[in-house]
Motif scaffolding. Structure first.
Motif, PDB file in Angstrom:
ATOM      1  N   ARG A   1       1.016  -1.179  -0.160  1.00 45.38           N
ATOM      2  CA  ARG A   1      -0.111   0.149   0.014  1.00 45.38           C
ATOM      3  C   ARG A   1       0.875   1.219   0.125  1.00 45.38           C
ATOM      4  O   ARG A   1       2.072   1.194   0.442  1.00 45.38           O
ATOM      5  CB  ARG A   1      -1.086  -0.042   1.230  1.00 45.38           C
ATOM      6  CG  ARG A   1      -0.234  -0.174   2.616  1.00 45.38           C
ATOM      7  CD  ARG A   1      -1.253  -0.076   3.731  1.00 45.38           C
ATOM      8  NE  ARG A   1      -0.686  -0.331   4.885  1.00 45.38           N
ATOM      9  CZ  ARG A   1      -0.660  -1.567   5.498  1.00 45.38           C
ATOM     10  NH1 ARG A   1      -1.024  -2.412   4.778  1.00 45.38           N
ATOM     11  NH2 ARG A   1      -0.072  -1.821   6.824  1.00 45.38           N
ATOM     12  N   ASN A   2       0.109   2.421  -0.601  1.00 47.93           N
ATOM     13  CA  ASN A   2       1.069   3.551  -0.567  1.00 47.93           C
ATOM     14  C   ASN A   2       1.553   4.145   0.761  1.00 47.93           C
ATOM     15  O   ASN A   2       0.945   3.666   1.813  1.00 47.93           O
ATOM     16  CB  ASN A   2       0.436   4.676  -1.128  1.00 47.93           C
ATOM     17  CG  ASN A   2       0.050   4.470  -2.817  1.00 47.93           C
ATOM     18  OD1 ASN A   2       0.818   3.769  -3.196  1.00 47.93           O
ATOM     19  ND2 ASN A   2      -0.858   5.103  -3.422  1.00 47.93           N
ATOM     20  N   ASP A   3       2.483   4.802   0.612  1.00 45.90           N
ATOM     21  CA  ASP A   3       2.796   5.556   1.948  1.00 45.90           C
ATOM     22  C   ASP A   3       1.915   6.361   2.516  1.00 45.90           C
ATOM     23  O   ASP A   3       0.818   7.033   1.930  1.00 45.90           O
ATOM     24  CB  ASP A   3       4.118   6.575   1.957  1.00 45.90           C
ATOM     25  CG  ASP A   3       5.463   5.793   1.433  1.00 45.90           C
ATOM     26  OD1 ASP A   3       5.455   4.528   2.034  1.00 45.90           O
ATOM     27  OD2 ASP A   3       6.105   6.324   0.900  1.00 45.90           O
ATOM     28  N   ASP A   4       1.640   6.374   4.173  1.00 45.21           N
ATOM     29  CA  ASP A   4       0.558   6.905   4.762  1.00 45.21           C
ATOM     30  C   ASP A   4       0.808   8.647   4.730  1.00 45.21           C
ATOM     31  O   ASP A   4       1.713   9.129   5.443  1.00 45.21           O
ATOM     32  CB  ASP A   4       0.382   6.649   5.878  1.00 45.21           C
ATOM     33  CG  ASP A   4      -0.120   5.152   5.950  1.00 45.21           C
ATOM     34  OD1 ASP A   4      -0.891   4.755   5.081  1.00 45.21           O
ATOM     35  OD2 ASP A   4       0.347   4.460   6.971  1.00 45.21           O
ATOM     36  N   ASP A   5      -0.212   9.453   4.322  1.00 47.02           N
ATOM     37  CA  ASP A   5      -0.229  10.847   4.526  1.00 47.02           C
ATOM     38  C   ASP A   5      -1.191  10.939   5.864  1.00 47.02           C
ATOM     39  O   ASP A   5      -1.325  10.220   6.438  1.00 47.02           O
ATOM     40  CB  ASP A   5      -0.796  11.465   3.575  1.00 47.02           C
ATOM     41  CG  ASP A   5       0.007  11.559   2.046  1.00 47.02           C
ATOM     42  OD1 ASP A   5       1.013  11.242   1.985  1.00 47.02           O
ATOM     43  OD2 ASP A   5      -0.973  11.331   0.967  1.00 47.02           O
ATOM     44  N   GLY A   6      -0.936  12.365   6.228  1.00 49.11           N
ATOM     45  CA  GLY A   6      -1.434  12.531   7.561  1.00 49.11           C
ATOM     46  C   GLY A   6      -1.521  13.998   7.992  1.00 49.11           C
ATOM     47  O   GLY A   6      -1.050  14.903   7.329  1.00 49.11           O
ATOM     48  N   TRP A   7      -2.205  14.005   9.132  1.00 45.50           N
ATOM     49  CA  TRP A   7      -2.456  15.459   9.628  1.00 45.50           C
ATOM     50  C   TRP A   7      -1.118  16.036  10.246  1.00 45.50           C
ATOM     51  O   TRP A   7      -0.522  15.326  10.843  1.00 45.50           O
ATOM     52  CB  TRP A   7      -3.688  15.586  10.555  1.00 45.50           C
ATOM     53  CG  TRP A   7      -5.006  15.323   9.870  1.00 45.50           C
ATOM     54  CD1 TRP A   7      -5.690  14.159  10.028  1.00 45.50           C
ATOM     55  CD2 TRP A   7      -5.588  16.009   8.906  1.00 45.50           C
ATOM     56  NE1 TRP A   7      -6.530  14.157   9.271  1.00 45.50           N
ATOM     57  CE2 TRP A   7      -6.627  15.183   8.805  1.00 45.50           C
ATOM     58  CE3 TRP A   7      -5.608  17.280   8.570  1.00 45.50           C
ATOM     59  CZ2 TRP A   7      -7.774  15.888   7.675  1.00 45.50           C
ATOM     60  CZ3 TRP A   7      -6.414  18.036   7.707  1.00 45.50           C
ATOM     61  CH2 TRP A   7      -7.766  17.263   7.417  1.00 45.50           C
ATOM     62  N   ALA A   8      -1.044  17.364  10.380  1.00 44.47           N
ATOM     63  CA  ALA A   8      -0.026  18.025  11.064  1.00 44.47           C
ATOM     64  C   ALA A   8      -0.403  19.295  12.083  1.00 44.47           C
ATOM     65  O   ALA A   8      -1.244  19.783  11.590  1.00 44.47           O
ATOM     66  CB  ALA A   8       1.221  18.287  10.153  1.00 44.47           C
TER      67      ALA A   8
END
Length: 286
Positions: free
Chosen positions: A101-108
């Motif tokens: 699965r693709n790398d995980d993006d996220g909140w900052a």
């Protein structure tokens, strides 16, 4: 009801005058401020990234790990690499990336403090930030044994100190660029389905890097401002090592022991951790 209506009309008439007076007394963007920034962080999948091996432990990576019969232990179609974390213990026979699965993006989210100085329409300043991003970046190797090996990195926290320079056409809107060093705690983790070997890995390490971007800031009255900002982050991350060695019962014919009985070292081929941020900002100006 009528007194309330009259009060509302009076308030509507007085508010613009108060706002105009605030702006007339405003000194533009000069001064100290505190605030925060929050948004979403995105990283591009590192196409072509893989795990490299140092089989004879000479410090040079890029060795081919072979089995006792001389076959490539990570060769296709049963093995290979993908730029993400695995969905299964083994890779598909047709296309390795389908197993990841693709790398995980996220909140900052960040807190910030800064100071600006305005002369004419030019604004210069400094800003310091401290915060957290929820992104993770992984790469996976699949061996023909079969087994999977996942190296993952994430951000525990990040701090930066940047210069800022901008242009304001009207003392209330600021267009700016910003750049400076960053300092982050990068958390490295390793996962494997291999139960035949023993594994030893280093952990968290602080790293220096660079941060930069730009944005627009809009003042709301004299003391408050909001804005939108883009930021780029990059950190060198090339010293995480995992050693696959003898678990105590590993046979001498194990592929990771054939080059050196002490084992085989792993590292990522992509030695930079980088991502993009798009976020909203808010500040209180003293």
């Amino acid at each position: 009801m009528k007194p309330l209506l009259l009060a509302a009309i009076a308030g509507a008439m007085i508010a613009p005058a108060v706002s105009a007076q605030d702006m007339a007394e405003d000194t533009g963007f000069s001064g100290i401020y505190i605030g925060g920034a929050g948004g979403y962080d995105v990283q591009g999948n590192d196409v072509g990234s893989s795990i490299l091996f140092d089989r004879n432990l000479d410090g040079r990576f890029g060795d081919t790990v072979t089995t006792a019969t001389g076959a490539n232990a990570f060769g296709t179609p049963a093995g290979g690499f993908c730029n993400g974390s695995t969905r299964a213990a083994t890779s598909p026979t047709s296309a390795v990336p389908a197993g990841c699965r693709n790398d995980d993006d996220g909140w900052a989210y960040y807190g910030r403090v800064g100071a600006d100085y305005q002369r004419g329409k030019i604004v210069v300043g400094i800003v310091g930030e401290f915060g957290k991003s929820e992104i993770t970046d992984s790469v996976t190797a699949f061996s023909t044994t079969p087994a999977s090996y996942v190296m993952t990195r994430s951000i525990d926290w990040e701090a930066s100190a940047r210069g800022r320079i901008g242009f304001t056409p009207n003392n209330s809107t600021l267009f700016y660029g910003t750049f400076g060093p960053g300092y982050a705690r990068i958390d490295r983790e390793f996962y494997t389905t291999n139960t035949a070997n023993g594994f030893a890995a280093s952990g968290k390490r602080n790293q220096f890097g660079i941060t930069g971007g730009g944005g627009v800031e809009q003042k709301l009255g004299r003391n408050f401002s909001i804005g939108l900002e883009y930021m780029f982050h990059q950190y060198k991350d090339d010293d995480f090592r995992v050693r696959s060695g003898n678990s105590g019962t590993t046979p001498a014919s194990n592929p990771f022991l054939l080059g050196n009985t002490s084992g085989t070292d792993f590292r990522r081929s992509d030695d930079k951790f980088r991502w993009h941020s798009m976020r909203a900002t808010a500040a209180f100006r003293f």
